[in-house]
Design a protein around this motif. Structure first.
Motif, PDB file in Angstrom:
ATOM      1  N   GLY A  30       0.817  -1.220   0.000  1.00 49.00           N
ATOM      2  CA  GLY A  30       0.000   0.000   0.000  1.00 49.00           C
ATOM      3  C   GLY A  30       0.843   1.259   0.000  1.00 49.00           C
ATOM      4  O   GLY A  30       0.433   2.306  -0.498  1.00 49.00           O
ATOM      5  N   GLY A  31       2.032   1.178   0.595  1.00 51.34           N
ATOM      6  CA  GLY A  31       2.960   2.312   0.590  1.00 51.34           C
ATOM      7  C   GLY A  31       2.778   3.324   1.696  1.00 51.34           C
ATOM      8  O   GLY A  31       3.468   4.343   1.728  1.00 51.34           O
ATOM      9  N   HIS A  32       1.880   3.033   2.655  1.00 50.51           N
ATOM     10  CA  HIS A  32       1.589   4.038   3.679  1.00 50.51           C
ATOM     11  C   HIS A  32       2.733   4.265   4.655  1.00 50.51           C
ATOM     12  O   HIS A  32       2.794   5.315   5.304  1.00 50.51           O
ATOM     13  N   THR A  33       3.622   3.315   4.777  1.00 46.21           N
ATOM     14  CA  THR A  33       4.786   3.485   5.647  1.00 46.21           C
ATOM     15  C   THR A  33       6.048   3.755   4.831  1.00 46.21           C
ATOM     16  O   THR A  33       6.801   4.679   5.127  1.00 46.21           O
ATOM     17  N   GLY A 107      -4.382   0.458   1.481  1.00 47.42           N
ATOM     18  CA  GLY A 107      -3.606  -0.415   2.357  1.00 47.42           C
ATOM     19  C   GLY A 107      -4.006  -1.868   2.207  1.00 47.42           C
ATOM     20  O   GLY A 107      -5.145  -2.198   1.889  1.00 47.42           O
ATOM     21  N   THR A 108      -3.057  -2.772   2.441  1.00 48.47           N
ATOM     22  CA  THR A 108      -3.281  -4.193   2.258  1.00 48.47           C
ATOM     23  C   THR A 108      -2.994  -4.969   3.541  1.00 48.47           C
ATOM     24  O   THR A 108      -2.207  -4.523   4.385  1.00 48.47           O
ATOM     25  N   ILE A 109      -3.581  -6.133   3.660  1.00 51.02           N
ATOM     26  CA  ILE A 109      -3.351  -6.958   4.839  1.00 51.02           C
ATOM     27  C   ILE A 109      -1.897  -7.426   4.901  1.00 51.02           C
ATOM     28  O   ILE A 109      -1.277  -7.434   5.968  1.00 51.02           O
ATOM     29  N   GLY A 110      -1.322  -7.777   3.757  1.00 52.06           N
ATOM     30  CA  GLY A 110       0.063  -8.227   3.746  1.00 52.06           C
ATOM     31  C   GLY A 110       1.034  -7.134   4.142  1.00 52.06           C
ATOM     32  O   GLY A 110       1.976  -7.375   4.904  1.00 52.06           O
ATOM     33  N   GLY A 111       0.784  -5.919   3.651  1.00 57.82           N
ATOM     34  CA  GLY A 111       1.650  -4.802   4.011  1.00 57.82           C
ATOM     35  C   GLY A 111       1.573  -4.477   5.484  1.00 57.82           C
ATOM     36  O   GLY A 111       2.591  -4.218   6.133  1.00 57.82           O
ATOM     37  N   SER A 112       0.373  -4.510   6.037  1.00 49.51           N
ATOM     38  CA  SER A 112       0.194  -4.222   7.455  1.00 49.51           C
ATOM     39  C   SER A 112       0.876  -5.263   8.322  1.00 49.51           C
ATOM     40  O   SER A 112       1.572  -4.941   9.292  1.00 49.51           O
ATOM     41  N   ALA A 114       3.351  -7.316   7.475  1.00 55.92           N
ATOM     42  CA  ALA A 114       4.801  -7.270   7.297  1.00 55.92           C
ATOM     43  C   ALA A 114       5.427  -6.100   8.042  1.00 55.92           C
ATOM     44  O   ALA A 114       6.541  -6.214   8.573  1.00 55.92           O
ATOM     45  N   ASN A 115       4.716  -4.983   8.100  1.00 58.77           N
ATOM     46  CA  ASN A 115       5.250  -3.798   8.785  1.00 58.77           C
ATOM     47  C   ASN A 115       5.197  -3.963  10.304  1.00 58.77           C
ATOM     48  O   ASN A 115       6.058  -3.477  11.031  1.00 58.77           O
ATOM     49  N   ASN A 116       4.158  -4.643  10.787  1.00 58.12           N
ATOM     50  CA  ASN A 116       3.983  -4.918  12.218  1.00 58.12           C
ATOM     51  C   ASN A 116       4.108  -3.653  13.066  1.00 58.12           C
ATOM     52  O   ASN A 116       4.844  -3.622  14.059  1.00 58.12           O
ATOM     53  N   ASP A 117       3.380  -2.636  12.666  1.00 53.65           N
ATOM     54  CA  ASP A 117       3.316  -1.426  13.486  1.00 53.65           C
ATOM     55  C   ASP A 117       2.703  -1.798  14.833  1.00 53.65           C
ATOM     56  O   ASP A 117       1.703  -2.526  14.894  1.00 53.65           O
ATOM     57  N   PRO A 118       3.282  -1.328  15.941  1.00 53.48           N
ATOM     58  CA  PRO A 118       2.771  -1.712  17.261  1.00 53.48           C
ATOM     59  C   PRO A 118       1.352  -1.242  17.543  1.00 53.48           C
ATOM     60  O   PRO A 118       0.727  -1.722  18.499  1.00 53.48           O
ATOM     61  N   ALA A 119       0.835  -0.313  16.724  1.00 50.08           N
ATOM     62  CA  ALA A 119      -0.535   0.164  16.919  1.00 50.08           C
ATOM     63  C   ALA A 119      -1.473  -0.310  15.813  1.00 50.08           C
ATOM     64  O   ALA A 119      -2.612   0.143  15.734  1.00 50.08           O
ATOM     65  N   ALA A 120      -1.008  -1.225  14.972  1.00 53.35           N
ATOM     66  CA  ALA A 120      -1.846  -1.736  13.887  1.00 53.35           C
ATOM     67  C   ALA A 120      -2.883  -2.715  14.423  1.00 53.35           C
ATOM     68  O   ALA A 120      -2.714  -3.316  15.480  1.00 53.35           O
ATOM     69  N   ASP A 121      -3.962  -2.893  13.654  1.00 55.97           N
ATOM     70  CA  ASP A 121      -5.069  -3.735  14.092  1.00 55.97           C
ATOM     71  C   ASP A 121      -4.875  -5.216  13.775  1.00 55.97           C
ATOM     72  O   ASP A 121      -5.150  -6.079  14.608  1.00 55.97           O
ATOM     73  N   TYR A 122      -4.426  -5.518  12.557  1.00 57.21           N
ATOM     74  CA  TYR A 122      -4.362  -6.908  12.119  1.00 57.21           C
ATOM     75  C   TYR A 122      -3.537  -7.834  13.017  1.00 57.21           C
ATOM     76  O   TYR A 122      -3.919  -8.996  13.212  1.00 57.21           O
ATOM     77  N   PRO A 123      -2.390  -7.392  13.561  1.00 55.42           N
ATOM     78  CA  PRO A 123      -1.621  -8.326  14.402  1.00 55.42           C
ATOM     79  C   PRO A 123      -2.432  -8.938  15.541  1.00 55.42           C
ATOM     80  O   PRO A 123      -2.270 -10.126  15.857  1.00 55.42           O
ATOM     81  N   ALA A 124      -3.322  -8.160  16.155  1.00 51.49           N
ATOM     82  CA  ALA A 124      -4.156  -8.703  17.232  1.00 51.49           C
ATOM     83  C   ALA A 124      -5.087  -9.785  16.698  1.00 51.49           C
ATOM     84  O   ALA A 124      -5.298 -10.814  17.348  1.00 51.49           O
ATOM     85  N   ALA A 125      -5.641  -9.576  15.505  1.00 47.56           N
ATOM     86  CA  ALA A 125      -6.535 -10.580  14.918  1.00 47.56           C
ATOM     87  C   ALA A 125      -5.780 -11.858  14.590  1.00 47.56           C
ATOM     88  O   ALA A 125      -6.246 -12.960  14.874  1.00 47.56           O
TER      89      ALA A 125
END
Length: 267
Positions: A30-33, A107-112, A114-125
């Motif tokens: 997605g390129g957001h980071t 934004g994409t699920i794979g990008g999120s 892979a980036n593993n931002d500590p405030a991202a949503d997907y890692p919790a899921a």
């Protein structure tokens, strides 16, 4: 920005080949980071490998008791998918509350992941649902995949192909959003599968996403909001910043956990 070469492969295999051949190449989802860090000259890859043309990295399907989501599937596609809404409604809800419409449609699920931002949503899921991250080389459980703040088990030249989510009987997600970025100051995902319960917390841990064993034990005995009465998470190991101190975030973990269970149970 610094000068770089741009590549847009048509498949995941081509992307992996380019990633291996080009020194200091970076994948672009997605390129957001990546793009903002390049604009600020905090990152200077010599090559960008754009995954947007890789059709084999897109798509959503249910295979048996697993929900399969391609790495380049956007948040909006996850949120609006009838397949996701039927299989794991809480995952569709989570995706529908990431950022704003512009972010969700790019934004994409794979990008999120892979980036593993500590405030991202997907890692919790992923952590709560016991998801598996499938790459061009191997399969990694969510517990193996997330290793720290902005850190994952991905190796050089490794490309995320898809994420596989086991379908659970009950799940819910709640987050306290930063009003500007809509990132999770604290987000809690709860999931029940058979007799097992998982509670994963994002946005709060000094080491990134983590599970809350005490809440899991309480909910395993009885999966209900009341089971969390009197249970509080300590402030040790909880992140503190300009938005909230550790004690406040610790309090929010309990609040968001109760809301997540309420969503999961419909009460």
């Amino acid at each position: 920005m610094y000068a770089f070469t741009y590549h847009r492969p048509a498949s995941a295999r081509q992307a992996a080949t380019l990633l291996g051949k080009k020194e200091d190449a970076k994948l672009l989802a997605g390129g957001h980071t990546l793009l903002p860090t390049m604009k600020q000259r905090l990152a200077a890859p010599t090559a960008l490998v754009d995954l947007s043309g890789c059709l084999d990295l897109k798509g959503i399907a249910q295979k048996g008791r697993n929900l399969i989501i391609g790495a380049m599937t956007t948040h909006a596609e996850v949120a609006n998918s009838p397949v996701v809404r039927d299989a794991i409604p809480a995952l569709a809800y989570l995706a529908g509350h990431i950022g704003d419409p512009a972010v969700r449609h790019r934004g994409t699920i794979g990008g999120s992941v892979a980036n593993n931002d500590p405030a991202a949503d997907y890692p919790a899921a992923l952590l709560a649902l016991g998801a598996t991250v499938v790459t061009n080389r191997r399969k990694l459980s969510a517990a193996e995949f997330f290793t720290g703040l902005y850190e994952t088990a991905l190796e050089e030249g490794e490309v995320i192909l898809r994420v596989s989510f086991p379908v659970v009987s009950k799940a819910g997600y709640a987050k306290f959003r930063n009003p500007a970025s809509r990132y999770a100051m604290v987000g809690v995902f709860v999931a029940k599968r058979g007799g097992e319960v998982a509670v994963a917390v994002t946005g709060a841990g000094e080491g990134g996403v983590f599970r809350w064993p005490e809440a899991e034990a309480a909910l395993k005995a009885r999966f209900a909001v009341k089971s969390l009465d009197g249970l509080a998470h300590g402030a040790d190991g909880i992140n503190a910043d300009m938005h909230a101190d550790a004690e406040y975030r610790a309090h929010l973990i309990g609040v968001m956990a109760r809301q997540a269970v309420a969503m999961a149970t419909g009460k």
